[in-house]
Design a protein around this motif. Structure first.
Motif, PDB file in Angstrom:
ATOM      1  N   ASP A 106      93.498   8.244  17.955  1.00  0.00           N
ATOM      2  CA  ASP A 106      92.882   8.968  16.836  1.00  0.00           C
ATOM      3  C   ASP A 106      92.715   8.105  15.588  1.00  0.00           C
ATOM      4  O   ASP A 106      91.880   8.410  14.736  1.00  0.00           O
ATOM      5  N   TYR A 107      93.519   7.044  15.469  1.00  0.00           N
ATOM      6  CA  TYR A 107      93.492   6.232  14.257  1.00  0.00           C
ATOM      7  C   TYR A 107      92.799   4.884  14.441  1.00  0.00           C
ATOM      8  O   TYR A 107      92.519   4.200  13.458  1.00  0.00           O
ATOM      9  N   GLN A 108      92.568   4.495  15.667  1.00  0.00           N
ATOM     10  CA  GLN A 108      92.099   3.128  15.923  1.00  0.00           C
ATOM     11  C   GLN A 108      90.731   2.851  15.303  1.00  0.00           C
ATOM     12  O   GLN A 108      90.492   1.767  14.759  1.00  0.00           O
ATOM     13  N   ARG A 109      89.812   3.822  15.350  1.00  0.00           N
ATOM     14  CA  ARG A 109      88.483   3.578  14.777  1.00  0.00           C
ATOM     15  C   ARG A 109      88.536   3.471  13.256  1.00  0.00           C
ATOM     16  O   ARG A 109      87.889   2.603  12.659  1.00  0.00           O
ATOM     17  N   ASP A 110      89.321   4.340  12.615  1.00  0.00           N
ATOM     18  CA  ASP A 110      89.449   4.277  11.150  1.00  0.00           C
ATOM     19  C   ASP A 110      90.050   2.929  10.722  1.00  0.00           C
ATOM     20  O   ASP A 110      89.605   2.328   9.740  1.00  0.00           O
ATOM     21  N   LEU A 111      91.050   2.481  11.459  1.00  0.00           N
ATOM     22  CA  LEU A 111      91.670   1.196  11.132  1.00  0.00           C
ATOM     23  C   LEU A 111      90.716   0.040  11.395  1.00  0.00           C
ATOM     24  O   LEU A 111      90.653  -0.913  10.619  1.00  0.00           O
ATOM     25  N   ALA A 112      89.956   0.141  12.481  1.00  0.00           N
ATOM     26  CA  ALA A 112      88.971  -0.902  12.784  1.00  0.00           C
ATOM     27  C   ALA A 112      87.983  -1.057  11.630  1.00  0.00           C
ATOM     28  O   ALA A 112      87.646  -2.176  11.225  1.00  0.00           O
ATOM     29  N   LYS A 113      87.544   0.068  11.089  1.00  0.00           N
ATOM     30  CA  LYS A 113      86.597   0.032   9.972  1.00  0.00           C
ATOM     31  C   LYS A 113      87.238  -0.596   8.742  1.00  0.00           C
ATOM     32  O   LYS A 113      86.626  -1.437   8.061  1.00  0.00           O
ATOM     33  N   GLN A 114      88.492  -0.194   8.456  1.00  0.00           N
ATOM     34  CA  GLN A 114      89.184  -0.751   7.289  1.00  0.00           C
ATOM     35  C   GLN A 114      89.336  -2.270   7.384  1.00  0.00           C
ATOM     36  O   GLN A 114      89.228  -2.971   6.387  1.00  0.00           O
ATOM     37  N   PHE A 115      89.595  -2.759   8.593  1.00  0.00           N
ATOM     38  CA  PHE A 115      89.846  -4.181   8.775  1.00  0.00           C
ATOM     39  C   PHE A 115      88.577  -4.977   9.082  1.00  0.00           C
ATOM     40  O   PHE A 115      88.637  -6.138   9.464  1.00  0.00           O
ATOM     41  N   GLY A 116      87.427  -4.322   8.893  1.00  0.00           N
ATOM     42  CA  GLY A 116      86.162  -5.043   8.952  1.00  0.00           C
ATOM     43  C   GLY A 116      85.562  -5.189  10.330  1.00  0.00           C
ATOM     44  O   GLY A 116      84.657  -6.012  10.528  1.00  0.00           O
ATOM     45  N   PHE A 117      86.029  -4.389  11.291  1.00  0.00           N
ATOM     46  CA  PHE A 117      85.473  -4.455  12.647  1.00  0.00           C
ATOM     47  C   PHE A 117      84.525  -3.267  12.834  1.00  0.00           C
ATOM     48  O   PHE A 117      84.953  -2.156  13.130  1.00  0.00           O
ATOM     49  N   SER A 118      83.247  -3.510  12.628  1.00  0.00           N
ATOM     50  CA  SER A 118      82.261  -2.445  12.757  1.00  0.00           C
ATOM     51  C   SER A 118      81.313  -2.763  13.903  1.00  0.00           C
ATOM     52  O   SER A 118      81.192  -3.915  14.339  1.00  0.00           O
ATOM     53  N   ALA A 119      80.649  -1.724  14.400  1.00  0.00           N
ATOM     54  CA  ALA A 119      79.707  -1.897  15.511  1.00  0.00           C
ATOM     55  C   ALA A 119      78.518  -0.985  15.290  1.00  0.00           C
ATOM     56  O   ALA A 119      78.662   0.148  14.828  1.00  0.00           O
ATOM     57  N   ASP A 120      77.325  -1.484  15.612  1.00  0.00           N
ATOM     58  CA  ASP A 120      76.115  -0.667  15.460  1.00  0.00           C
ATOM     59  C   ASP A 120      76.108   0.491  16.452  1.00  0.00           C
ATOM     60  O   ASP A 120      75.677   1.595  16.139  1.00  0.00           O
ATOM     61  N   ASN A 121      76.619   0.224  17.644  1.00  0.00           N
ATOM     62  CA  ASN A 121      76.618   1.243  18.682  1.00  0.00           C
ATOM     63  C   ASN A 121      78.061   1.698  18.928  1.00  0.00           C
ATOM     64  O   ASN A 121      78.841   1.020  19.579  1.00  0.00           O
ATOM     65  N   GLN A 122      78.425   2.869  18.377  1.00  0.00           N
ATOM     66  CA  GLN A 122      79.779   3.376  18.512  1.00  0.00           C
ATOM     67  C   GLN A 122      80.081   3.868  19.924  1.00  0.00           C
ATOM     68  O   GLN A 122      81.231   4.053  20.300  1.00  0.00           O
TER      69      GLN A 122
END
Length: 415
Positions: free
Chosen positions: A276-292
């Motif tokens: 539940d938290y991994q995507r929010d943390l990924a965004k905070q740490f600069g790991f983004s993706a165009d295709n979720q």
């Protein structure tokens, strides 16, 4: 400019809404620290700043509620608080040192003190003991010994604090070799709980293999033997070169940043990287993706995490083996047993025959593990060889992976 810290005085208790005032100050400080947090910057300053702030709160409450007894007893921080490493939702662990076994005269004052701390939302974990009681508890339980190694005086009687410090030195209780053995056993039990792997889908960043606790184990064992106040002395005592020390501190800082973010995200003392938290943390740490849809952001963040804990787990293994060789084996006569043309065993631990063995024979990087499998009498791999393996991992390239002999060795390891 007036800071929050300047408002924390016993004068607050003269106000009719003193409890509300303390709660408000704590909330404001939490907001202030949250605004300062940057996932890409070290949080060590934030951890210390919160610890210093809690010191002021406890000092103020101690002086008010203990009154004439404030200088007779000692108020001490232990655990993460004692290390000055308070995360947003960390426990506030404290110990009260008594000057006698007669608790009756302090009972009401201490009860009011603890009740107020709970009322303002600090939720302290506390114990109340004499120096003798602390020593006896520590003798019987290495976890209590560990917490006392990191205790710090916040307020009150400095003589009691110093008396306890003198009673728990390695020459009196828990000499470093016994402490090392206890910590090794404790780590083995902890690893078993997590199936001996850091690669769980929802890893625990504090307790799991390669997590923050691995770093603390290194610090505790090292401190017990050398009475060292900083891990940088690992370089001084020739346990780590500068580069490995930098890697160790970098790994710790990454895990600290992730844990800090996790506490802020969940608003509780959460140490599990659950889905539940991994995507929010990924965004905070600069790991983004165009295709979720394909979870690329989460996968990249988790790879970042696993690479960090993998490095810390390897350093933990190497340092604990070095500690074992120095603290346990020590000055014992080396018993050397030939294994083959590349390896020998020294006191039951596998050692490369020379420092260039892996450069000369890259397949020995697999052979070393096969030897361990085929020789159950071997106790493990010597620290110097673990370091050589770490330094030569780059030799495992595409050509190495395609090598038929390498593939055969790999399969043999699992038979």
């Amino acid at each position: 400019m007036i800071t929050l810290n300047q408002y924390i005085t016993t004068a607050l208790f003269t106000l009719p809404d003193s409890l509300v005032q303390f709660k408000s100050l704590i909330k404001q400080k939490d907001i202030e620290l949250k605004l300062q947090f940057n996932p890409h910057q070290s949080v060590s300053g934030l951890l210390k700043e919160k610890s210093d702030f809690i010191d002021l709160i406890l000092n103020c409450c101690w002086e008010y509620f203990l009154g004439v007894y404030a200088k007779q007893l000692s108020l001490c921080a232990v655990g993460g608080y004692g290390r000055r490493e308070l995360f947003p939702q960390s426990d506030i662990d404290i110990i009260i040192l008594l000057d006698s076994e007669d608790r009756a005269i302090y009972q009401e004052s201490l009860s009011n003190f603890f009740s107020f701390l709970w009322d303002i939302g600090l939720k302290p974990g506390h114990s109340v003991r004499t120096v003798n009681e602390c020593v006896n508890e520590a003798i019987n339980d290495q976890t209590i010994m560990t917490s006392l190694m990191e205790f710090n005086l916040i307020a009150g009687n400095e003589l009691l604090y110093e008396a306890l410090k003198l009673r728990i030195t390695p020459d009196k209780i828990w000499p470093s070799d016994q402490f090392f053995s206890a910590k090794m056993h404790e780590q083995q039990l902890r690893y078993t709980k997590f199936h001996d792997t850091a690669y769980n889908l929802e890893p625990n960043i504090k307790e799991g293999p390669g997590g923050i606790r691995d770093m603390q184990v290194i610090a505790w064992i090292f401190k017990r033997h050398y009475n060292s106040s900083t891990l940088k002395e690992l370089i001084k005592y020739d346990f780590l070169p500068e580069s490995d020390y930098a890697e160790l501190i970098s790994a710790r800082d990454v895990l600290w940043r992730i844990r800090y973010a996790l506490h802020l995200l969940t608003d509780r003392a959460e140490n599990r990287l659950i889905f539940d938290y991994q995507r929010d943390l990924a965004k905070q740490f600069g790991f983004s993706a165009d295709n979720q849809l394909y979870n690329q952001d989460v996968e990249r963040f988790m790879q970042f995490y696993f690479k960090t804990v993998q490095g810390l787990e390897r350093l933990n293994e190497m340092l604990l083996q070095l500690f074992n060789e120095r603290f346990i084996i020590g000055e014992k006569v080396n018993k050397i047993t030939p294994i083959n043309e590349k390896f020998i065993a020294i006191n039951g631990y596998l050692e490369a025959i020379n420092d260039s063995i892996f450069e000369q024979h890259p397949l020995a990087l697999l052979e070393v593990f096969l030897i361990i499998q085929l020789n159950p009498e071997l106790l493990g791999i010597r620290a110097t060889t673990i370091r050589l393996i770490r330094n030569n991992l780059h030799l495992i390239d595409d050509e190495f992976r395609a090598n038929k002999t390498a593939n055969r060795l790999f399969i043999e390891i699992f038979r």
